[in-house]
Design an enzyme around this catalytic site. Structure first.
Site, mmCIF file in Angstrom:
data_model
loop_
_atom_site.group_PDB
_atom_site.id
_atom_site.type_symbol
_atom_site.label_atom_id
_atom_site.label_comp_id
_atom_site.label_asym_id
_atom_site.label_seq_id
_atom_site.Cartn_x
_atom_site.Cartn_y
_atom_site.Cartn_z
ATOM 1 N N GLY A 1 0.833 -1.202 0.000
ATOM 2 C CA GLY A 1 0.000 0.000 0.000
ATOM 3 C C GLY A 1 0.858 1.238 0.000
ATOM 4 N N GLU B 1 -0.032 0.869 -6.690
ATOM 5 C CA GLU B 1 0.767 0.157 -5.680
ATOM 6 C C GLU B 1 0.807 -1.340 -5.989
ATOM 7 O OE1 GLU B 1 2.398 1.604 -3.265
ATOM 8 O OE2 GLU B 1 1.560 3.629 -3.385
ATOM 9 N N GLU C 1 4.058 -3.900 -6.837
ATOM 10 C CA GLU C 1 4.445 -5.076 -6.037
ATOM 11 C C GLU C 1 4.340 -6.387 -6.793
ATOM 12 O OE1 GLU C 1 5.903 -4.547 -3.433
ATOM 13 O OE2 GLU C 1 5.223 -2.598 -2.717
ATOM 14 N N PRO D 1 -7.814 6.557 15.085
ATOM 15 C CA PRO D 1 -6.723 7.537 15.220
ATOM 16 C C PRO D 1 -5.420 6.914 15.712
ATOM 17 C CG PRO D 1 -8.732 8.363 16.242
ATOM 18 C CD PRO D 1 -9.000 6.929 15.867
ATOM 19 N N GLU E 1 11.759 -7.820 1.149
ATOM 20 C CA GLU E 1 11.310 -9.185 1.382
ATOM 21 C C GLU E 1 9.798 -9.244 1.246
ATOM 22 O OE1 GLU E 1 11.785 -12.968 4.387
ATOM 23 O OE2 GLU E 1 12.671 -11.062 4.962
#
Lengths: 245, 245
Positions: free
Chosen positions: A57, A73, A77, A96, A130
């Site tokens: 993300g 994103e 990946e 929050p 990784e």
DNA sequence: ACAAAAGTGTTCCTAATACACCCATGA
DNA sequence: TCATGGGTGTATTAGGAACACTTTTGT
């Protein structure tokens, strides 16, 4: 209080009082490998949660849609083009305290990709990381942030969605056997299904088209099917097939 | 790119490049009035969309959850306490152009409130505003931003949800007749239902408890029912009743 | 007594489930 | 020829849909 009121109100005060949260898109990527449902996690190098596994993300840029951020994103990946991915918004997580550093609201997506399209070693702009595909039925204990909750929820959504949509087909190549499809369902639902009932059900949906080709193996060859697009007389209500919203 | 990578990356650049979007919570409030499903809209005084109708909503503060922001805004507009409202996250809308002034990502919620709990004239901190309950089947043409799309989607979600949950009970007072409940379903689904089948179905769910009281009217009194909490042996799979996520 | 809403059962049909054997192929 | 996965049908059950009349009350 409407947006306009709020904007009005805002102008009268110091801007710092109206600090804005960061917004990220996180993606739970599912694929089928070795007859098992897997999801992609990335090992974190820095604190917080250094050494923990996190969802792929990143930040949503000011001029892109959230979905596009997720697709970008994801491509970074997995190497899979956004056009070849089923991507659906899952839920927005905004506690929050979910990120200890600052307020980060994340819009979570789940993605379904065909495993053959994944490019095994894709590197982000920070170099090799990784990265591992984990069985969703055997996830690591050390998962960063609230990402375990996000994965659990996306799995629940995927299971539900299998029941009333043809979303499972997004995980298979364009031609597949009914046994392939059944294996997929079994991997996701984590339970065995009856072969005759399964076939009866998926064929009655009218979304599969038999080809004239066969998948050859050690034993009797299996008829290959394709996904039939634009099927109108489904047994399901049309709304159910809609991509949200 | 992980969050940590991104944070790293961020430090190397001018902060202005990483401008953050504003995040708001908008709420589609549903209630039943005059046997019709209504939703609350507020007339905007300032541009953009001055004179248009908009959903109640406002900025998410840095130290509150998004749901809490939604509950707070809702209470300001309706006077109904968040604990007395069914509030469910709907979808997050983030088109960069959805607000012409600046990037505003909105997390939309839908809320179900019992109409008798609404306080008719609540004022926000900007003074009295023009506020109206519109029938969802007769919405005005001038709706601001993408709020029409948000309302449509929440209505679709509510309709779907009626089919497999008891969510409709959130719109009724604690004691109600089966006819009340049926009227509610008919108002939401915008279609007539068969009385016998409807009763058979809702009673078979096992979530209603008959009281010994009757609602008196001009004609034959009707037995009052209550919502039975904590029902375990439902015909539905438990997951379906869960509040997301 | 009558107007109006409350309340109640049966039939039909479709869809989900449980269950066992023959078929085609490669080795 | 045999081991293996591919492929097929039927009986039962449960739930959804269509459909009309009697009951209770206030006026």
């Amino acid at each position: 209080m409407t947006l306009a009121d709020e904007m009005e109100f805002l102008r009268k005060y110091d801007a710092s009082q109206f600090e804005r949260p960061s917004v990220t898109a996180d993606i739970v990527v599912f694929t089928i490998m070795d007859n098992d449902l897997k999801t992609l996690l990335i090992k974190r190098g820095q604190p917080p949660f250094a050494g923990y596994w996190a969802l792929p993300g990143g930040f949503v840029k000011m001029d892109e849609t959230i979905e596009r951020a997720a697709g970008r994103e994801l491509e970074e990946e997995t190497g899979v083009e956004p056009s070849e991915v089923y991507l659906e918004q899952l839920y927005t997580f905004g506690d929050p305290k979910r990120d200890p550093r600052t307020r980060v609201i994340t819009v979570a997506y789940f993605a379904l990709v065909v495993s053959s399209k994944i490019q095994p070693f894709v590197t982000g702009r920070e170099g090799i990381k990784e990265v591992r595909w984990f069985s969703v039925h055997n996830l690591p204990d050390n998962i960063a942030f609230d990402h375990r909750k996000i994965i659990d929820y996306s799995l629940r959504r995927l299971k539900n969605k299998l029941e009333y949509t043809a979303v499972g087909l997004e995980l298979l190549p364009s031609a597949f056997t009914l046994t392939d499809l059944q294996n997929l369902y079994e991997a996701i639902l984590n339970e065995k299904l009856d072969k005759r009932n399964f076939r009866k059900k998926v064929l009655s949906m009218g979304i599969l088209q038999p080809t004239r080709r066969y998948k050859k193996g050690v034993h009797r060859p299996a008829l290959l099917y394709m996904f039939k697009r634009a099927k109108s007389t489904s047994t399901f209500k049309s709304v159910k097939f809609e991509r949200e919203p």
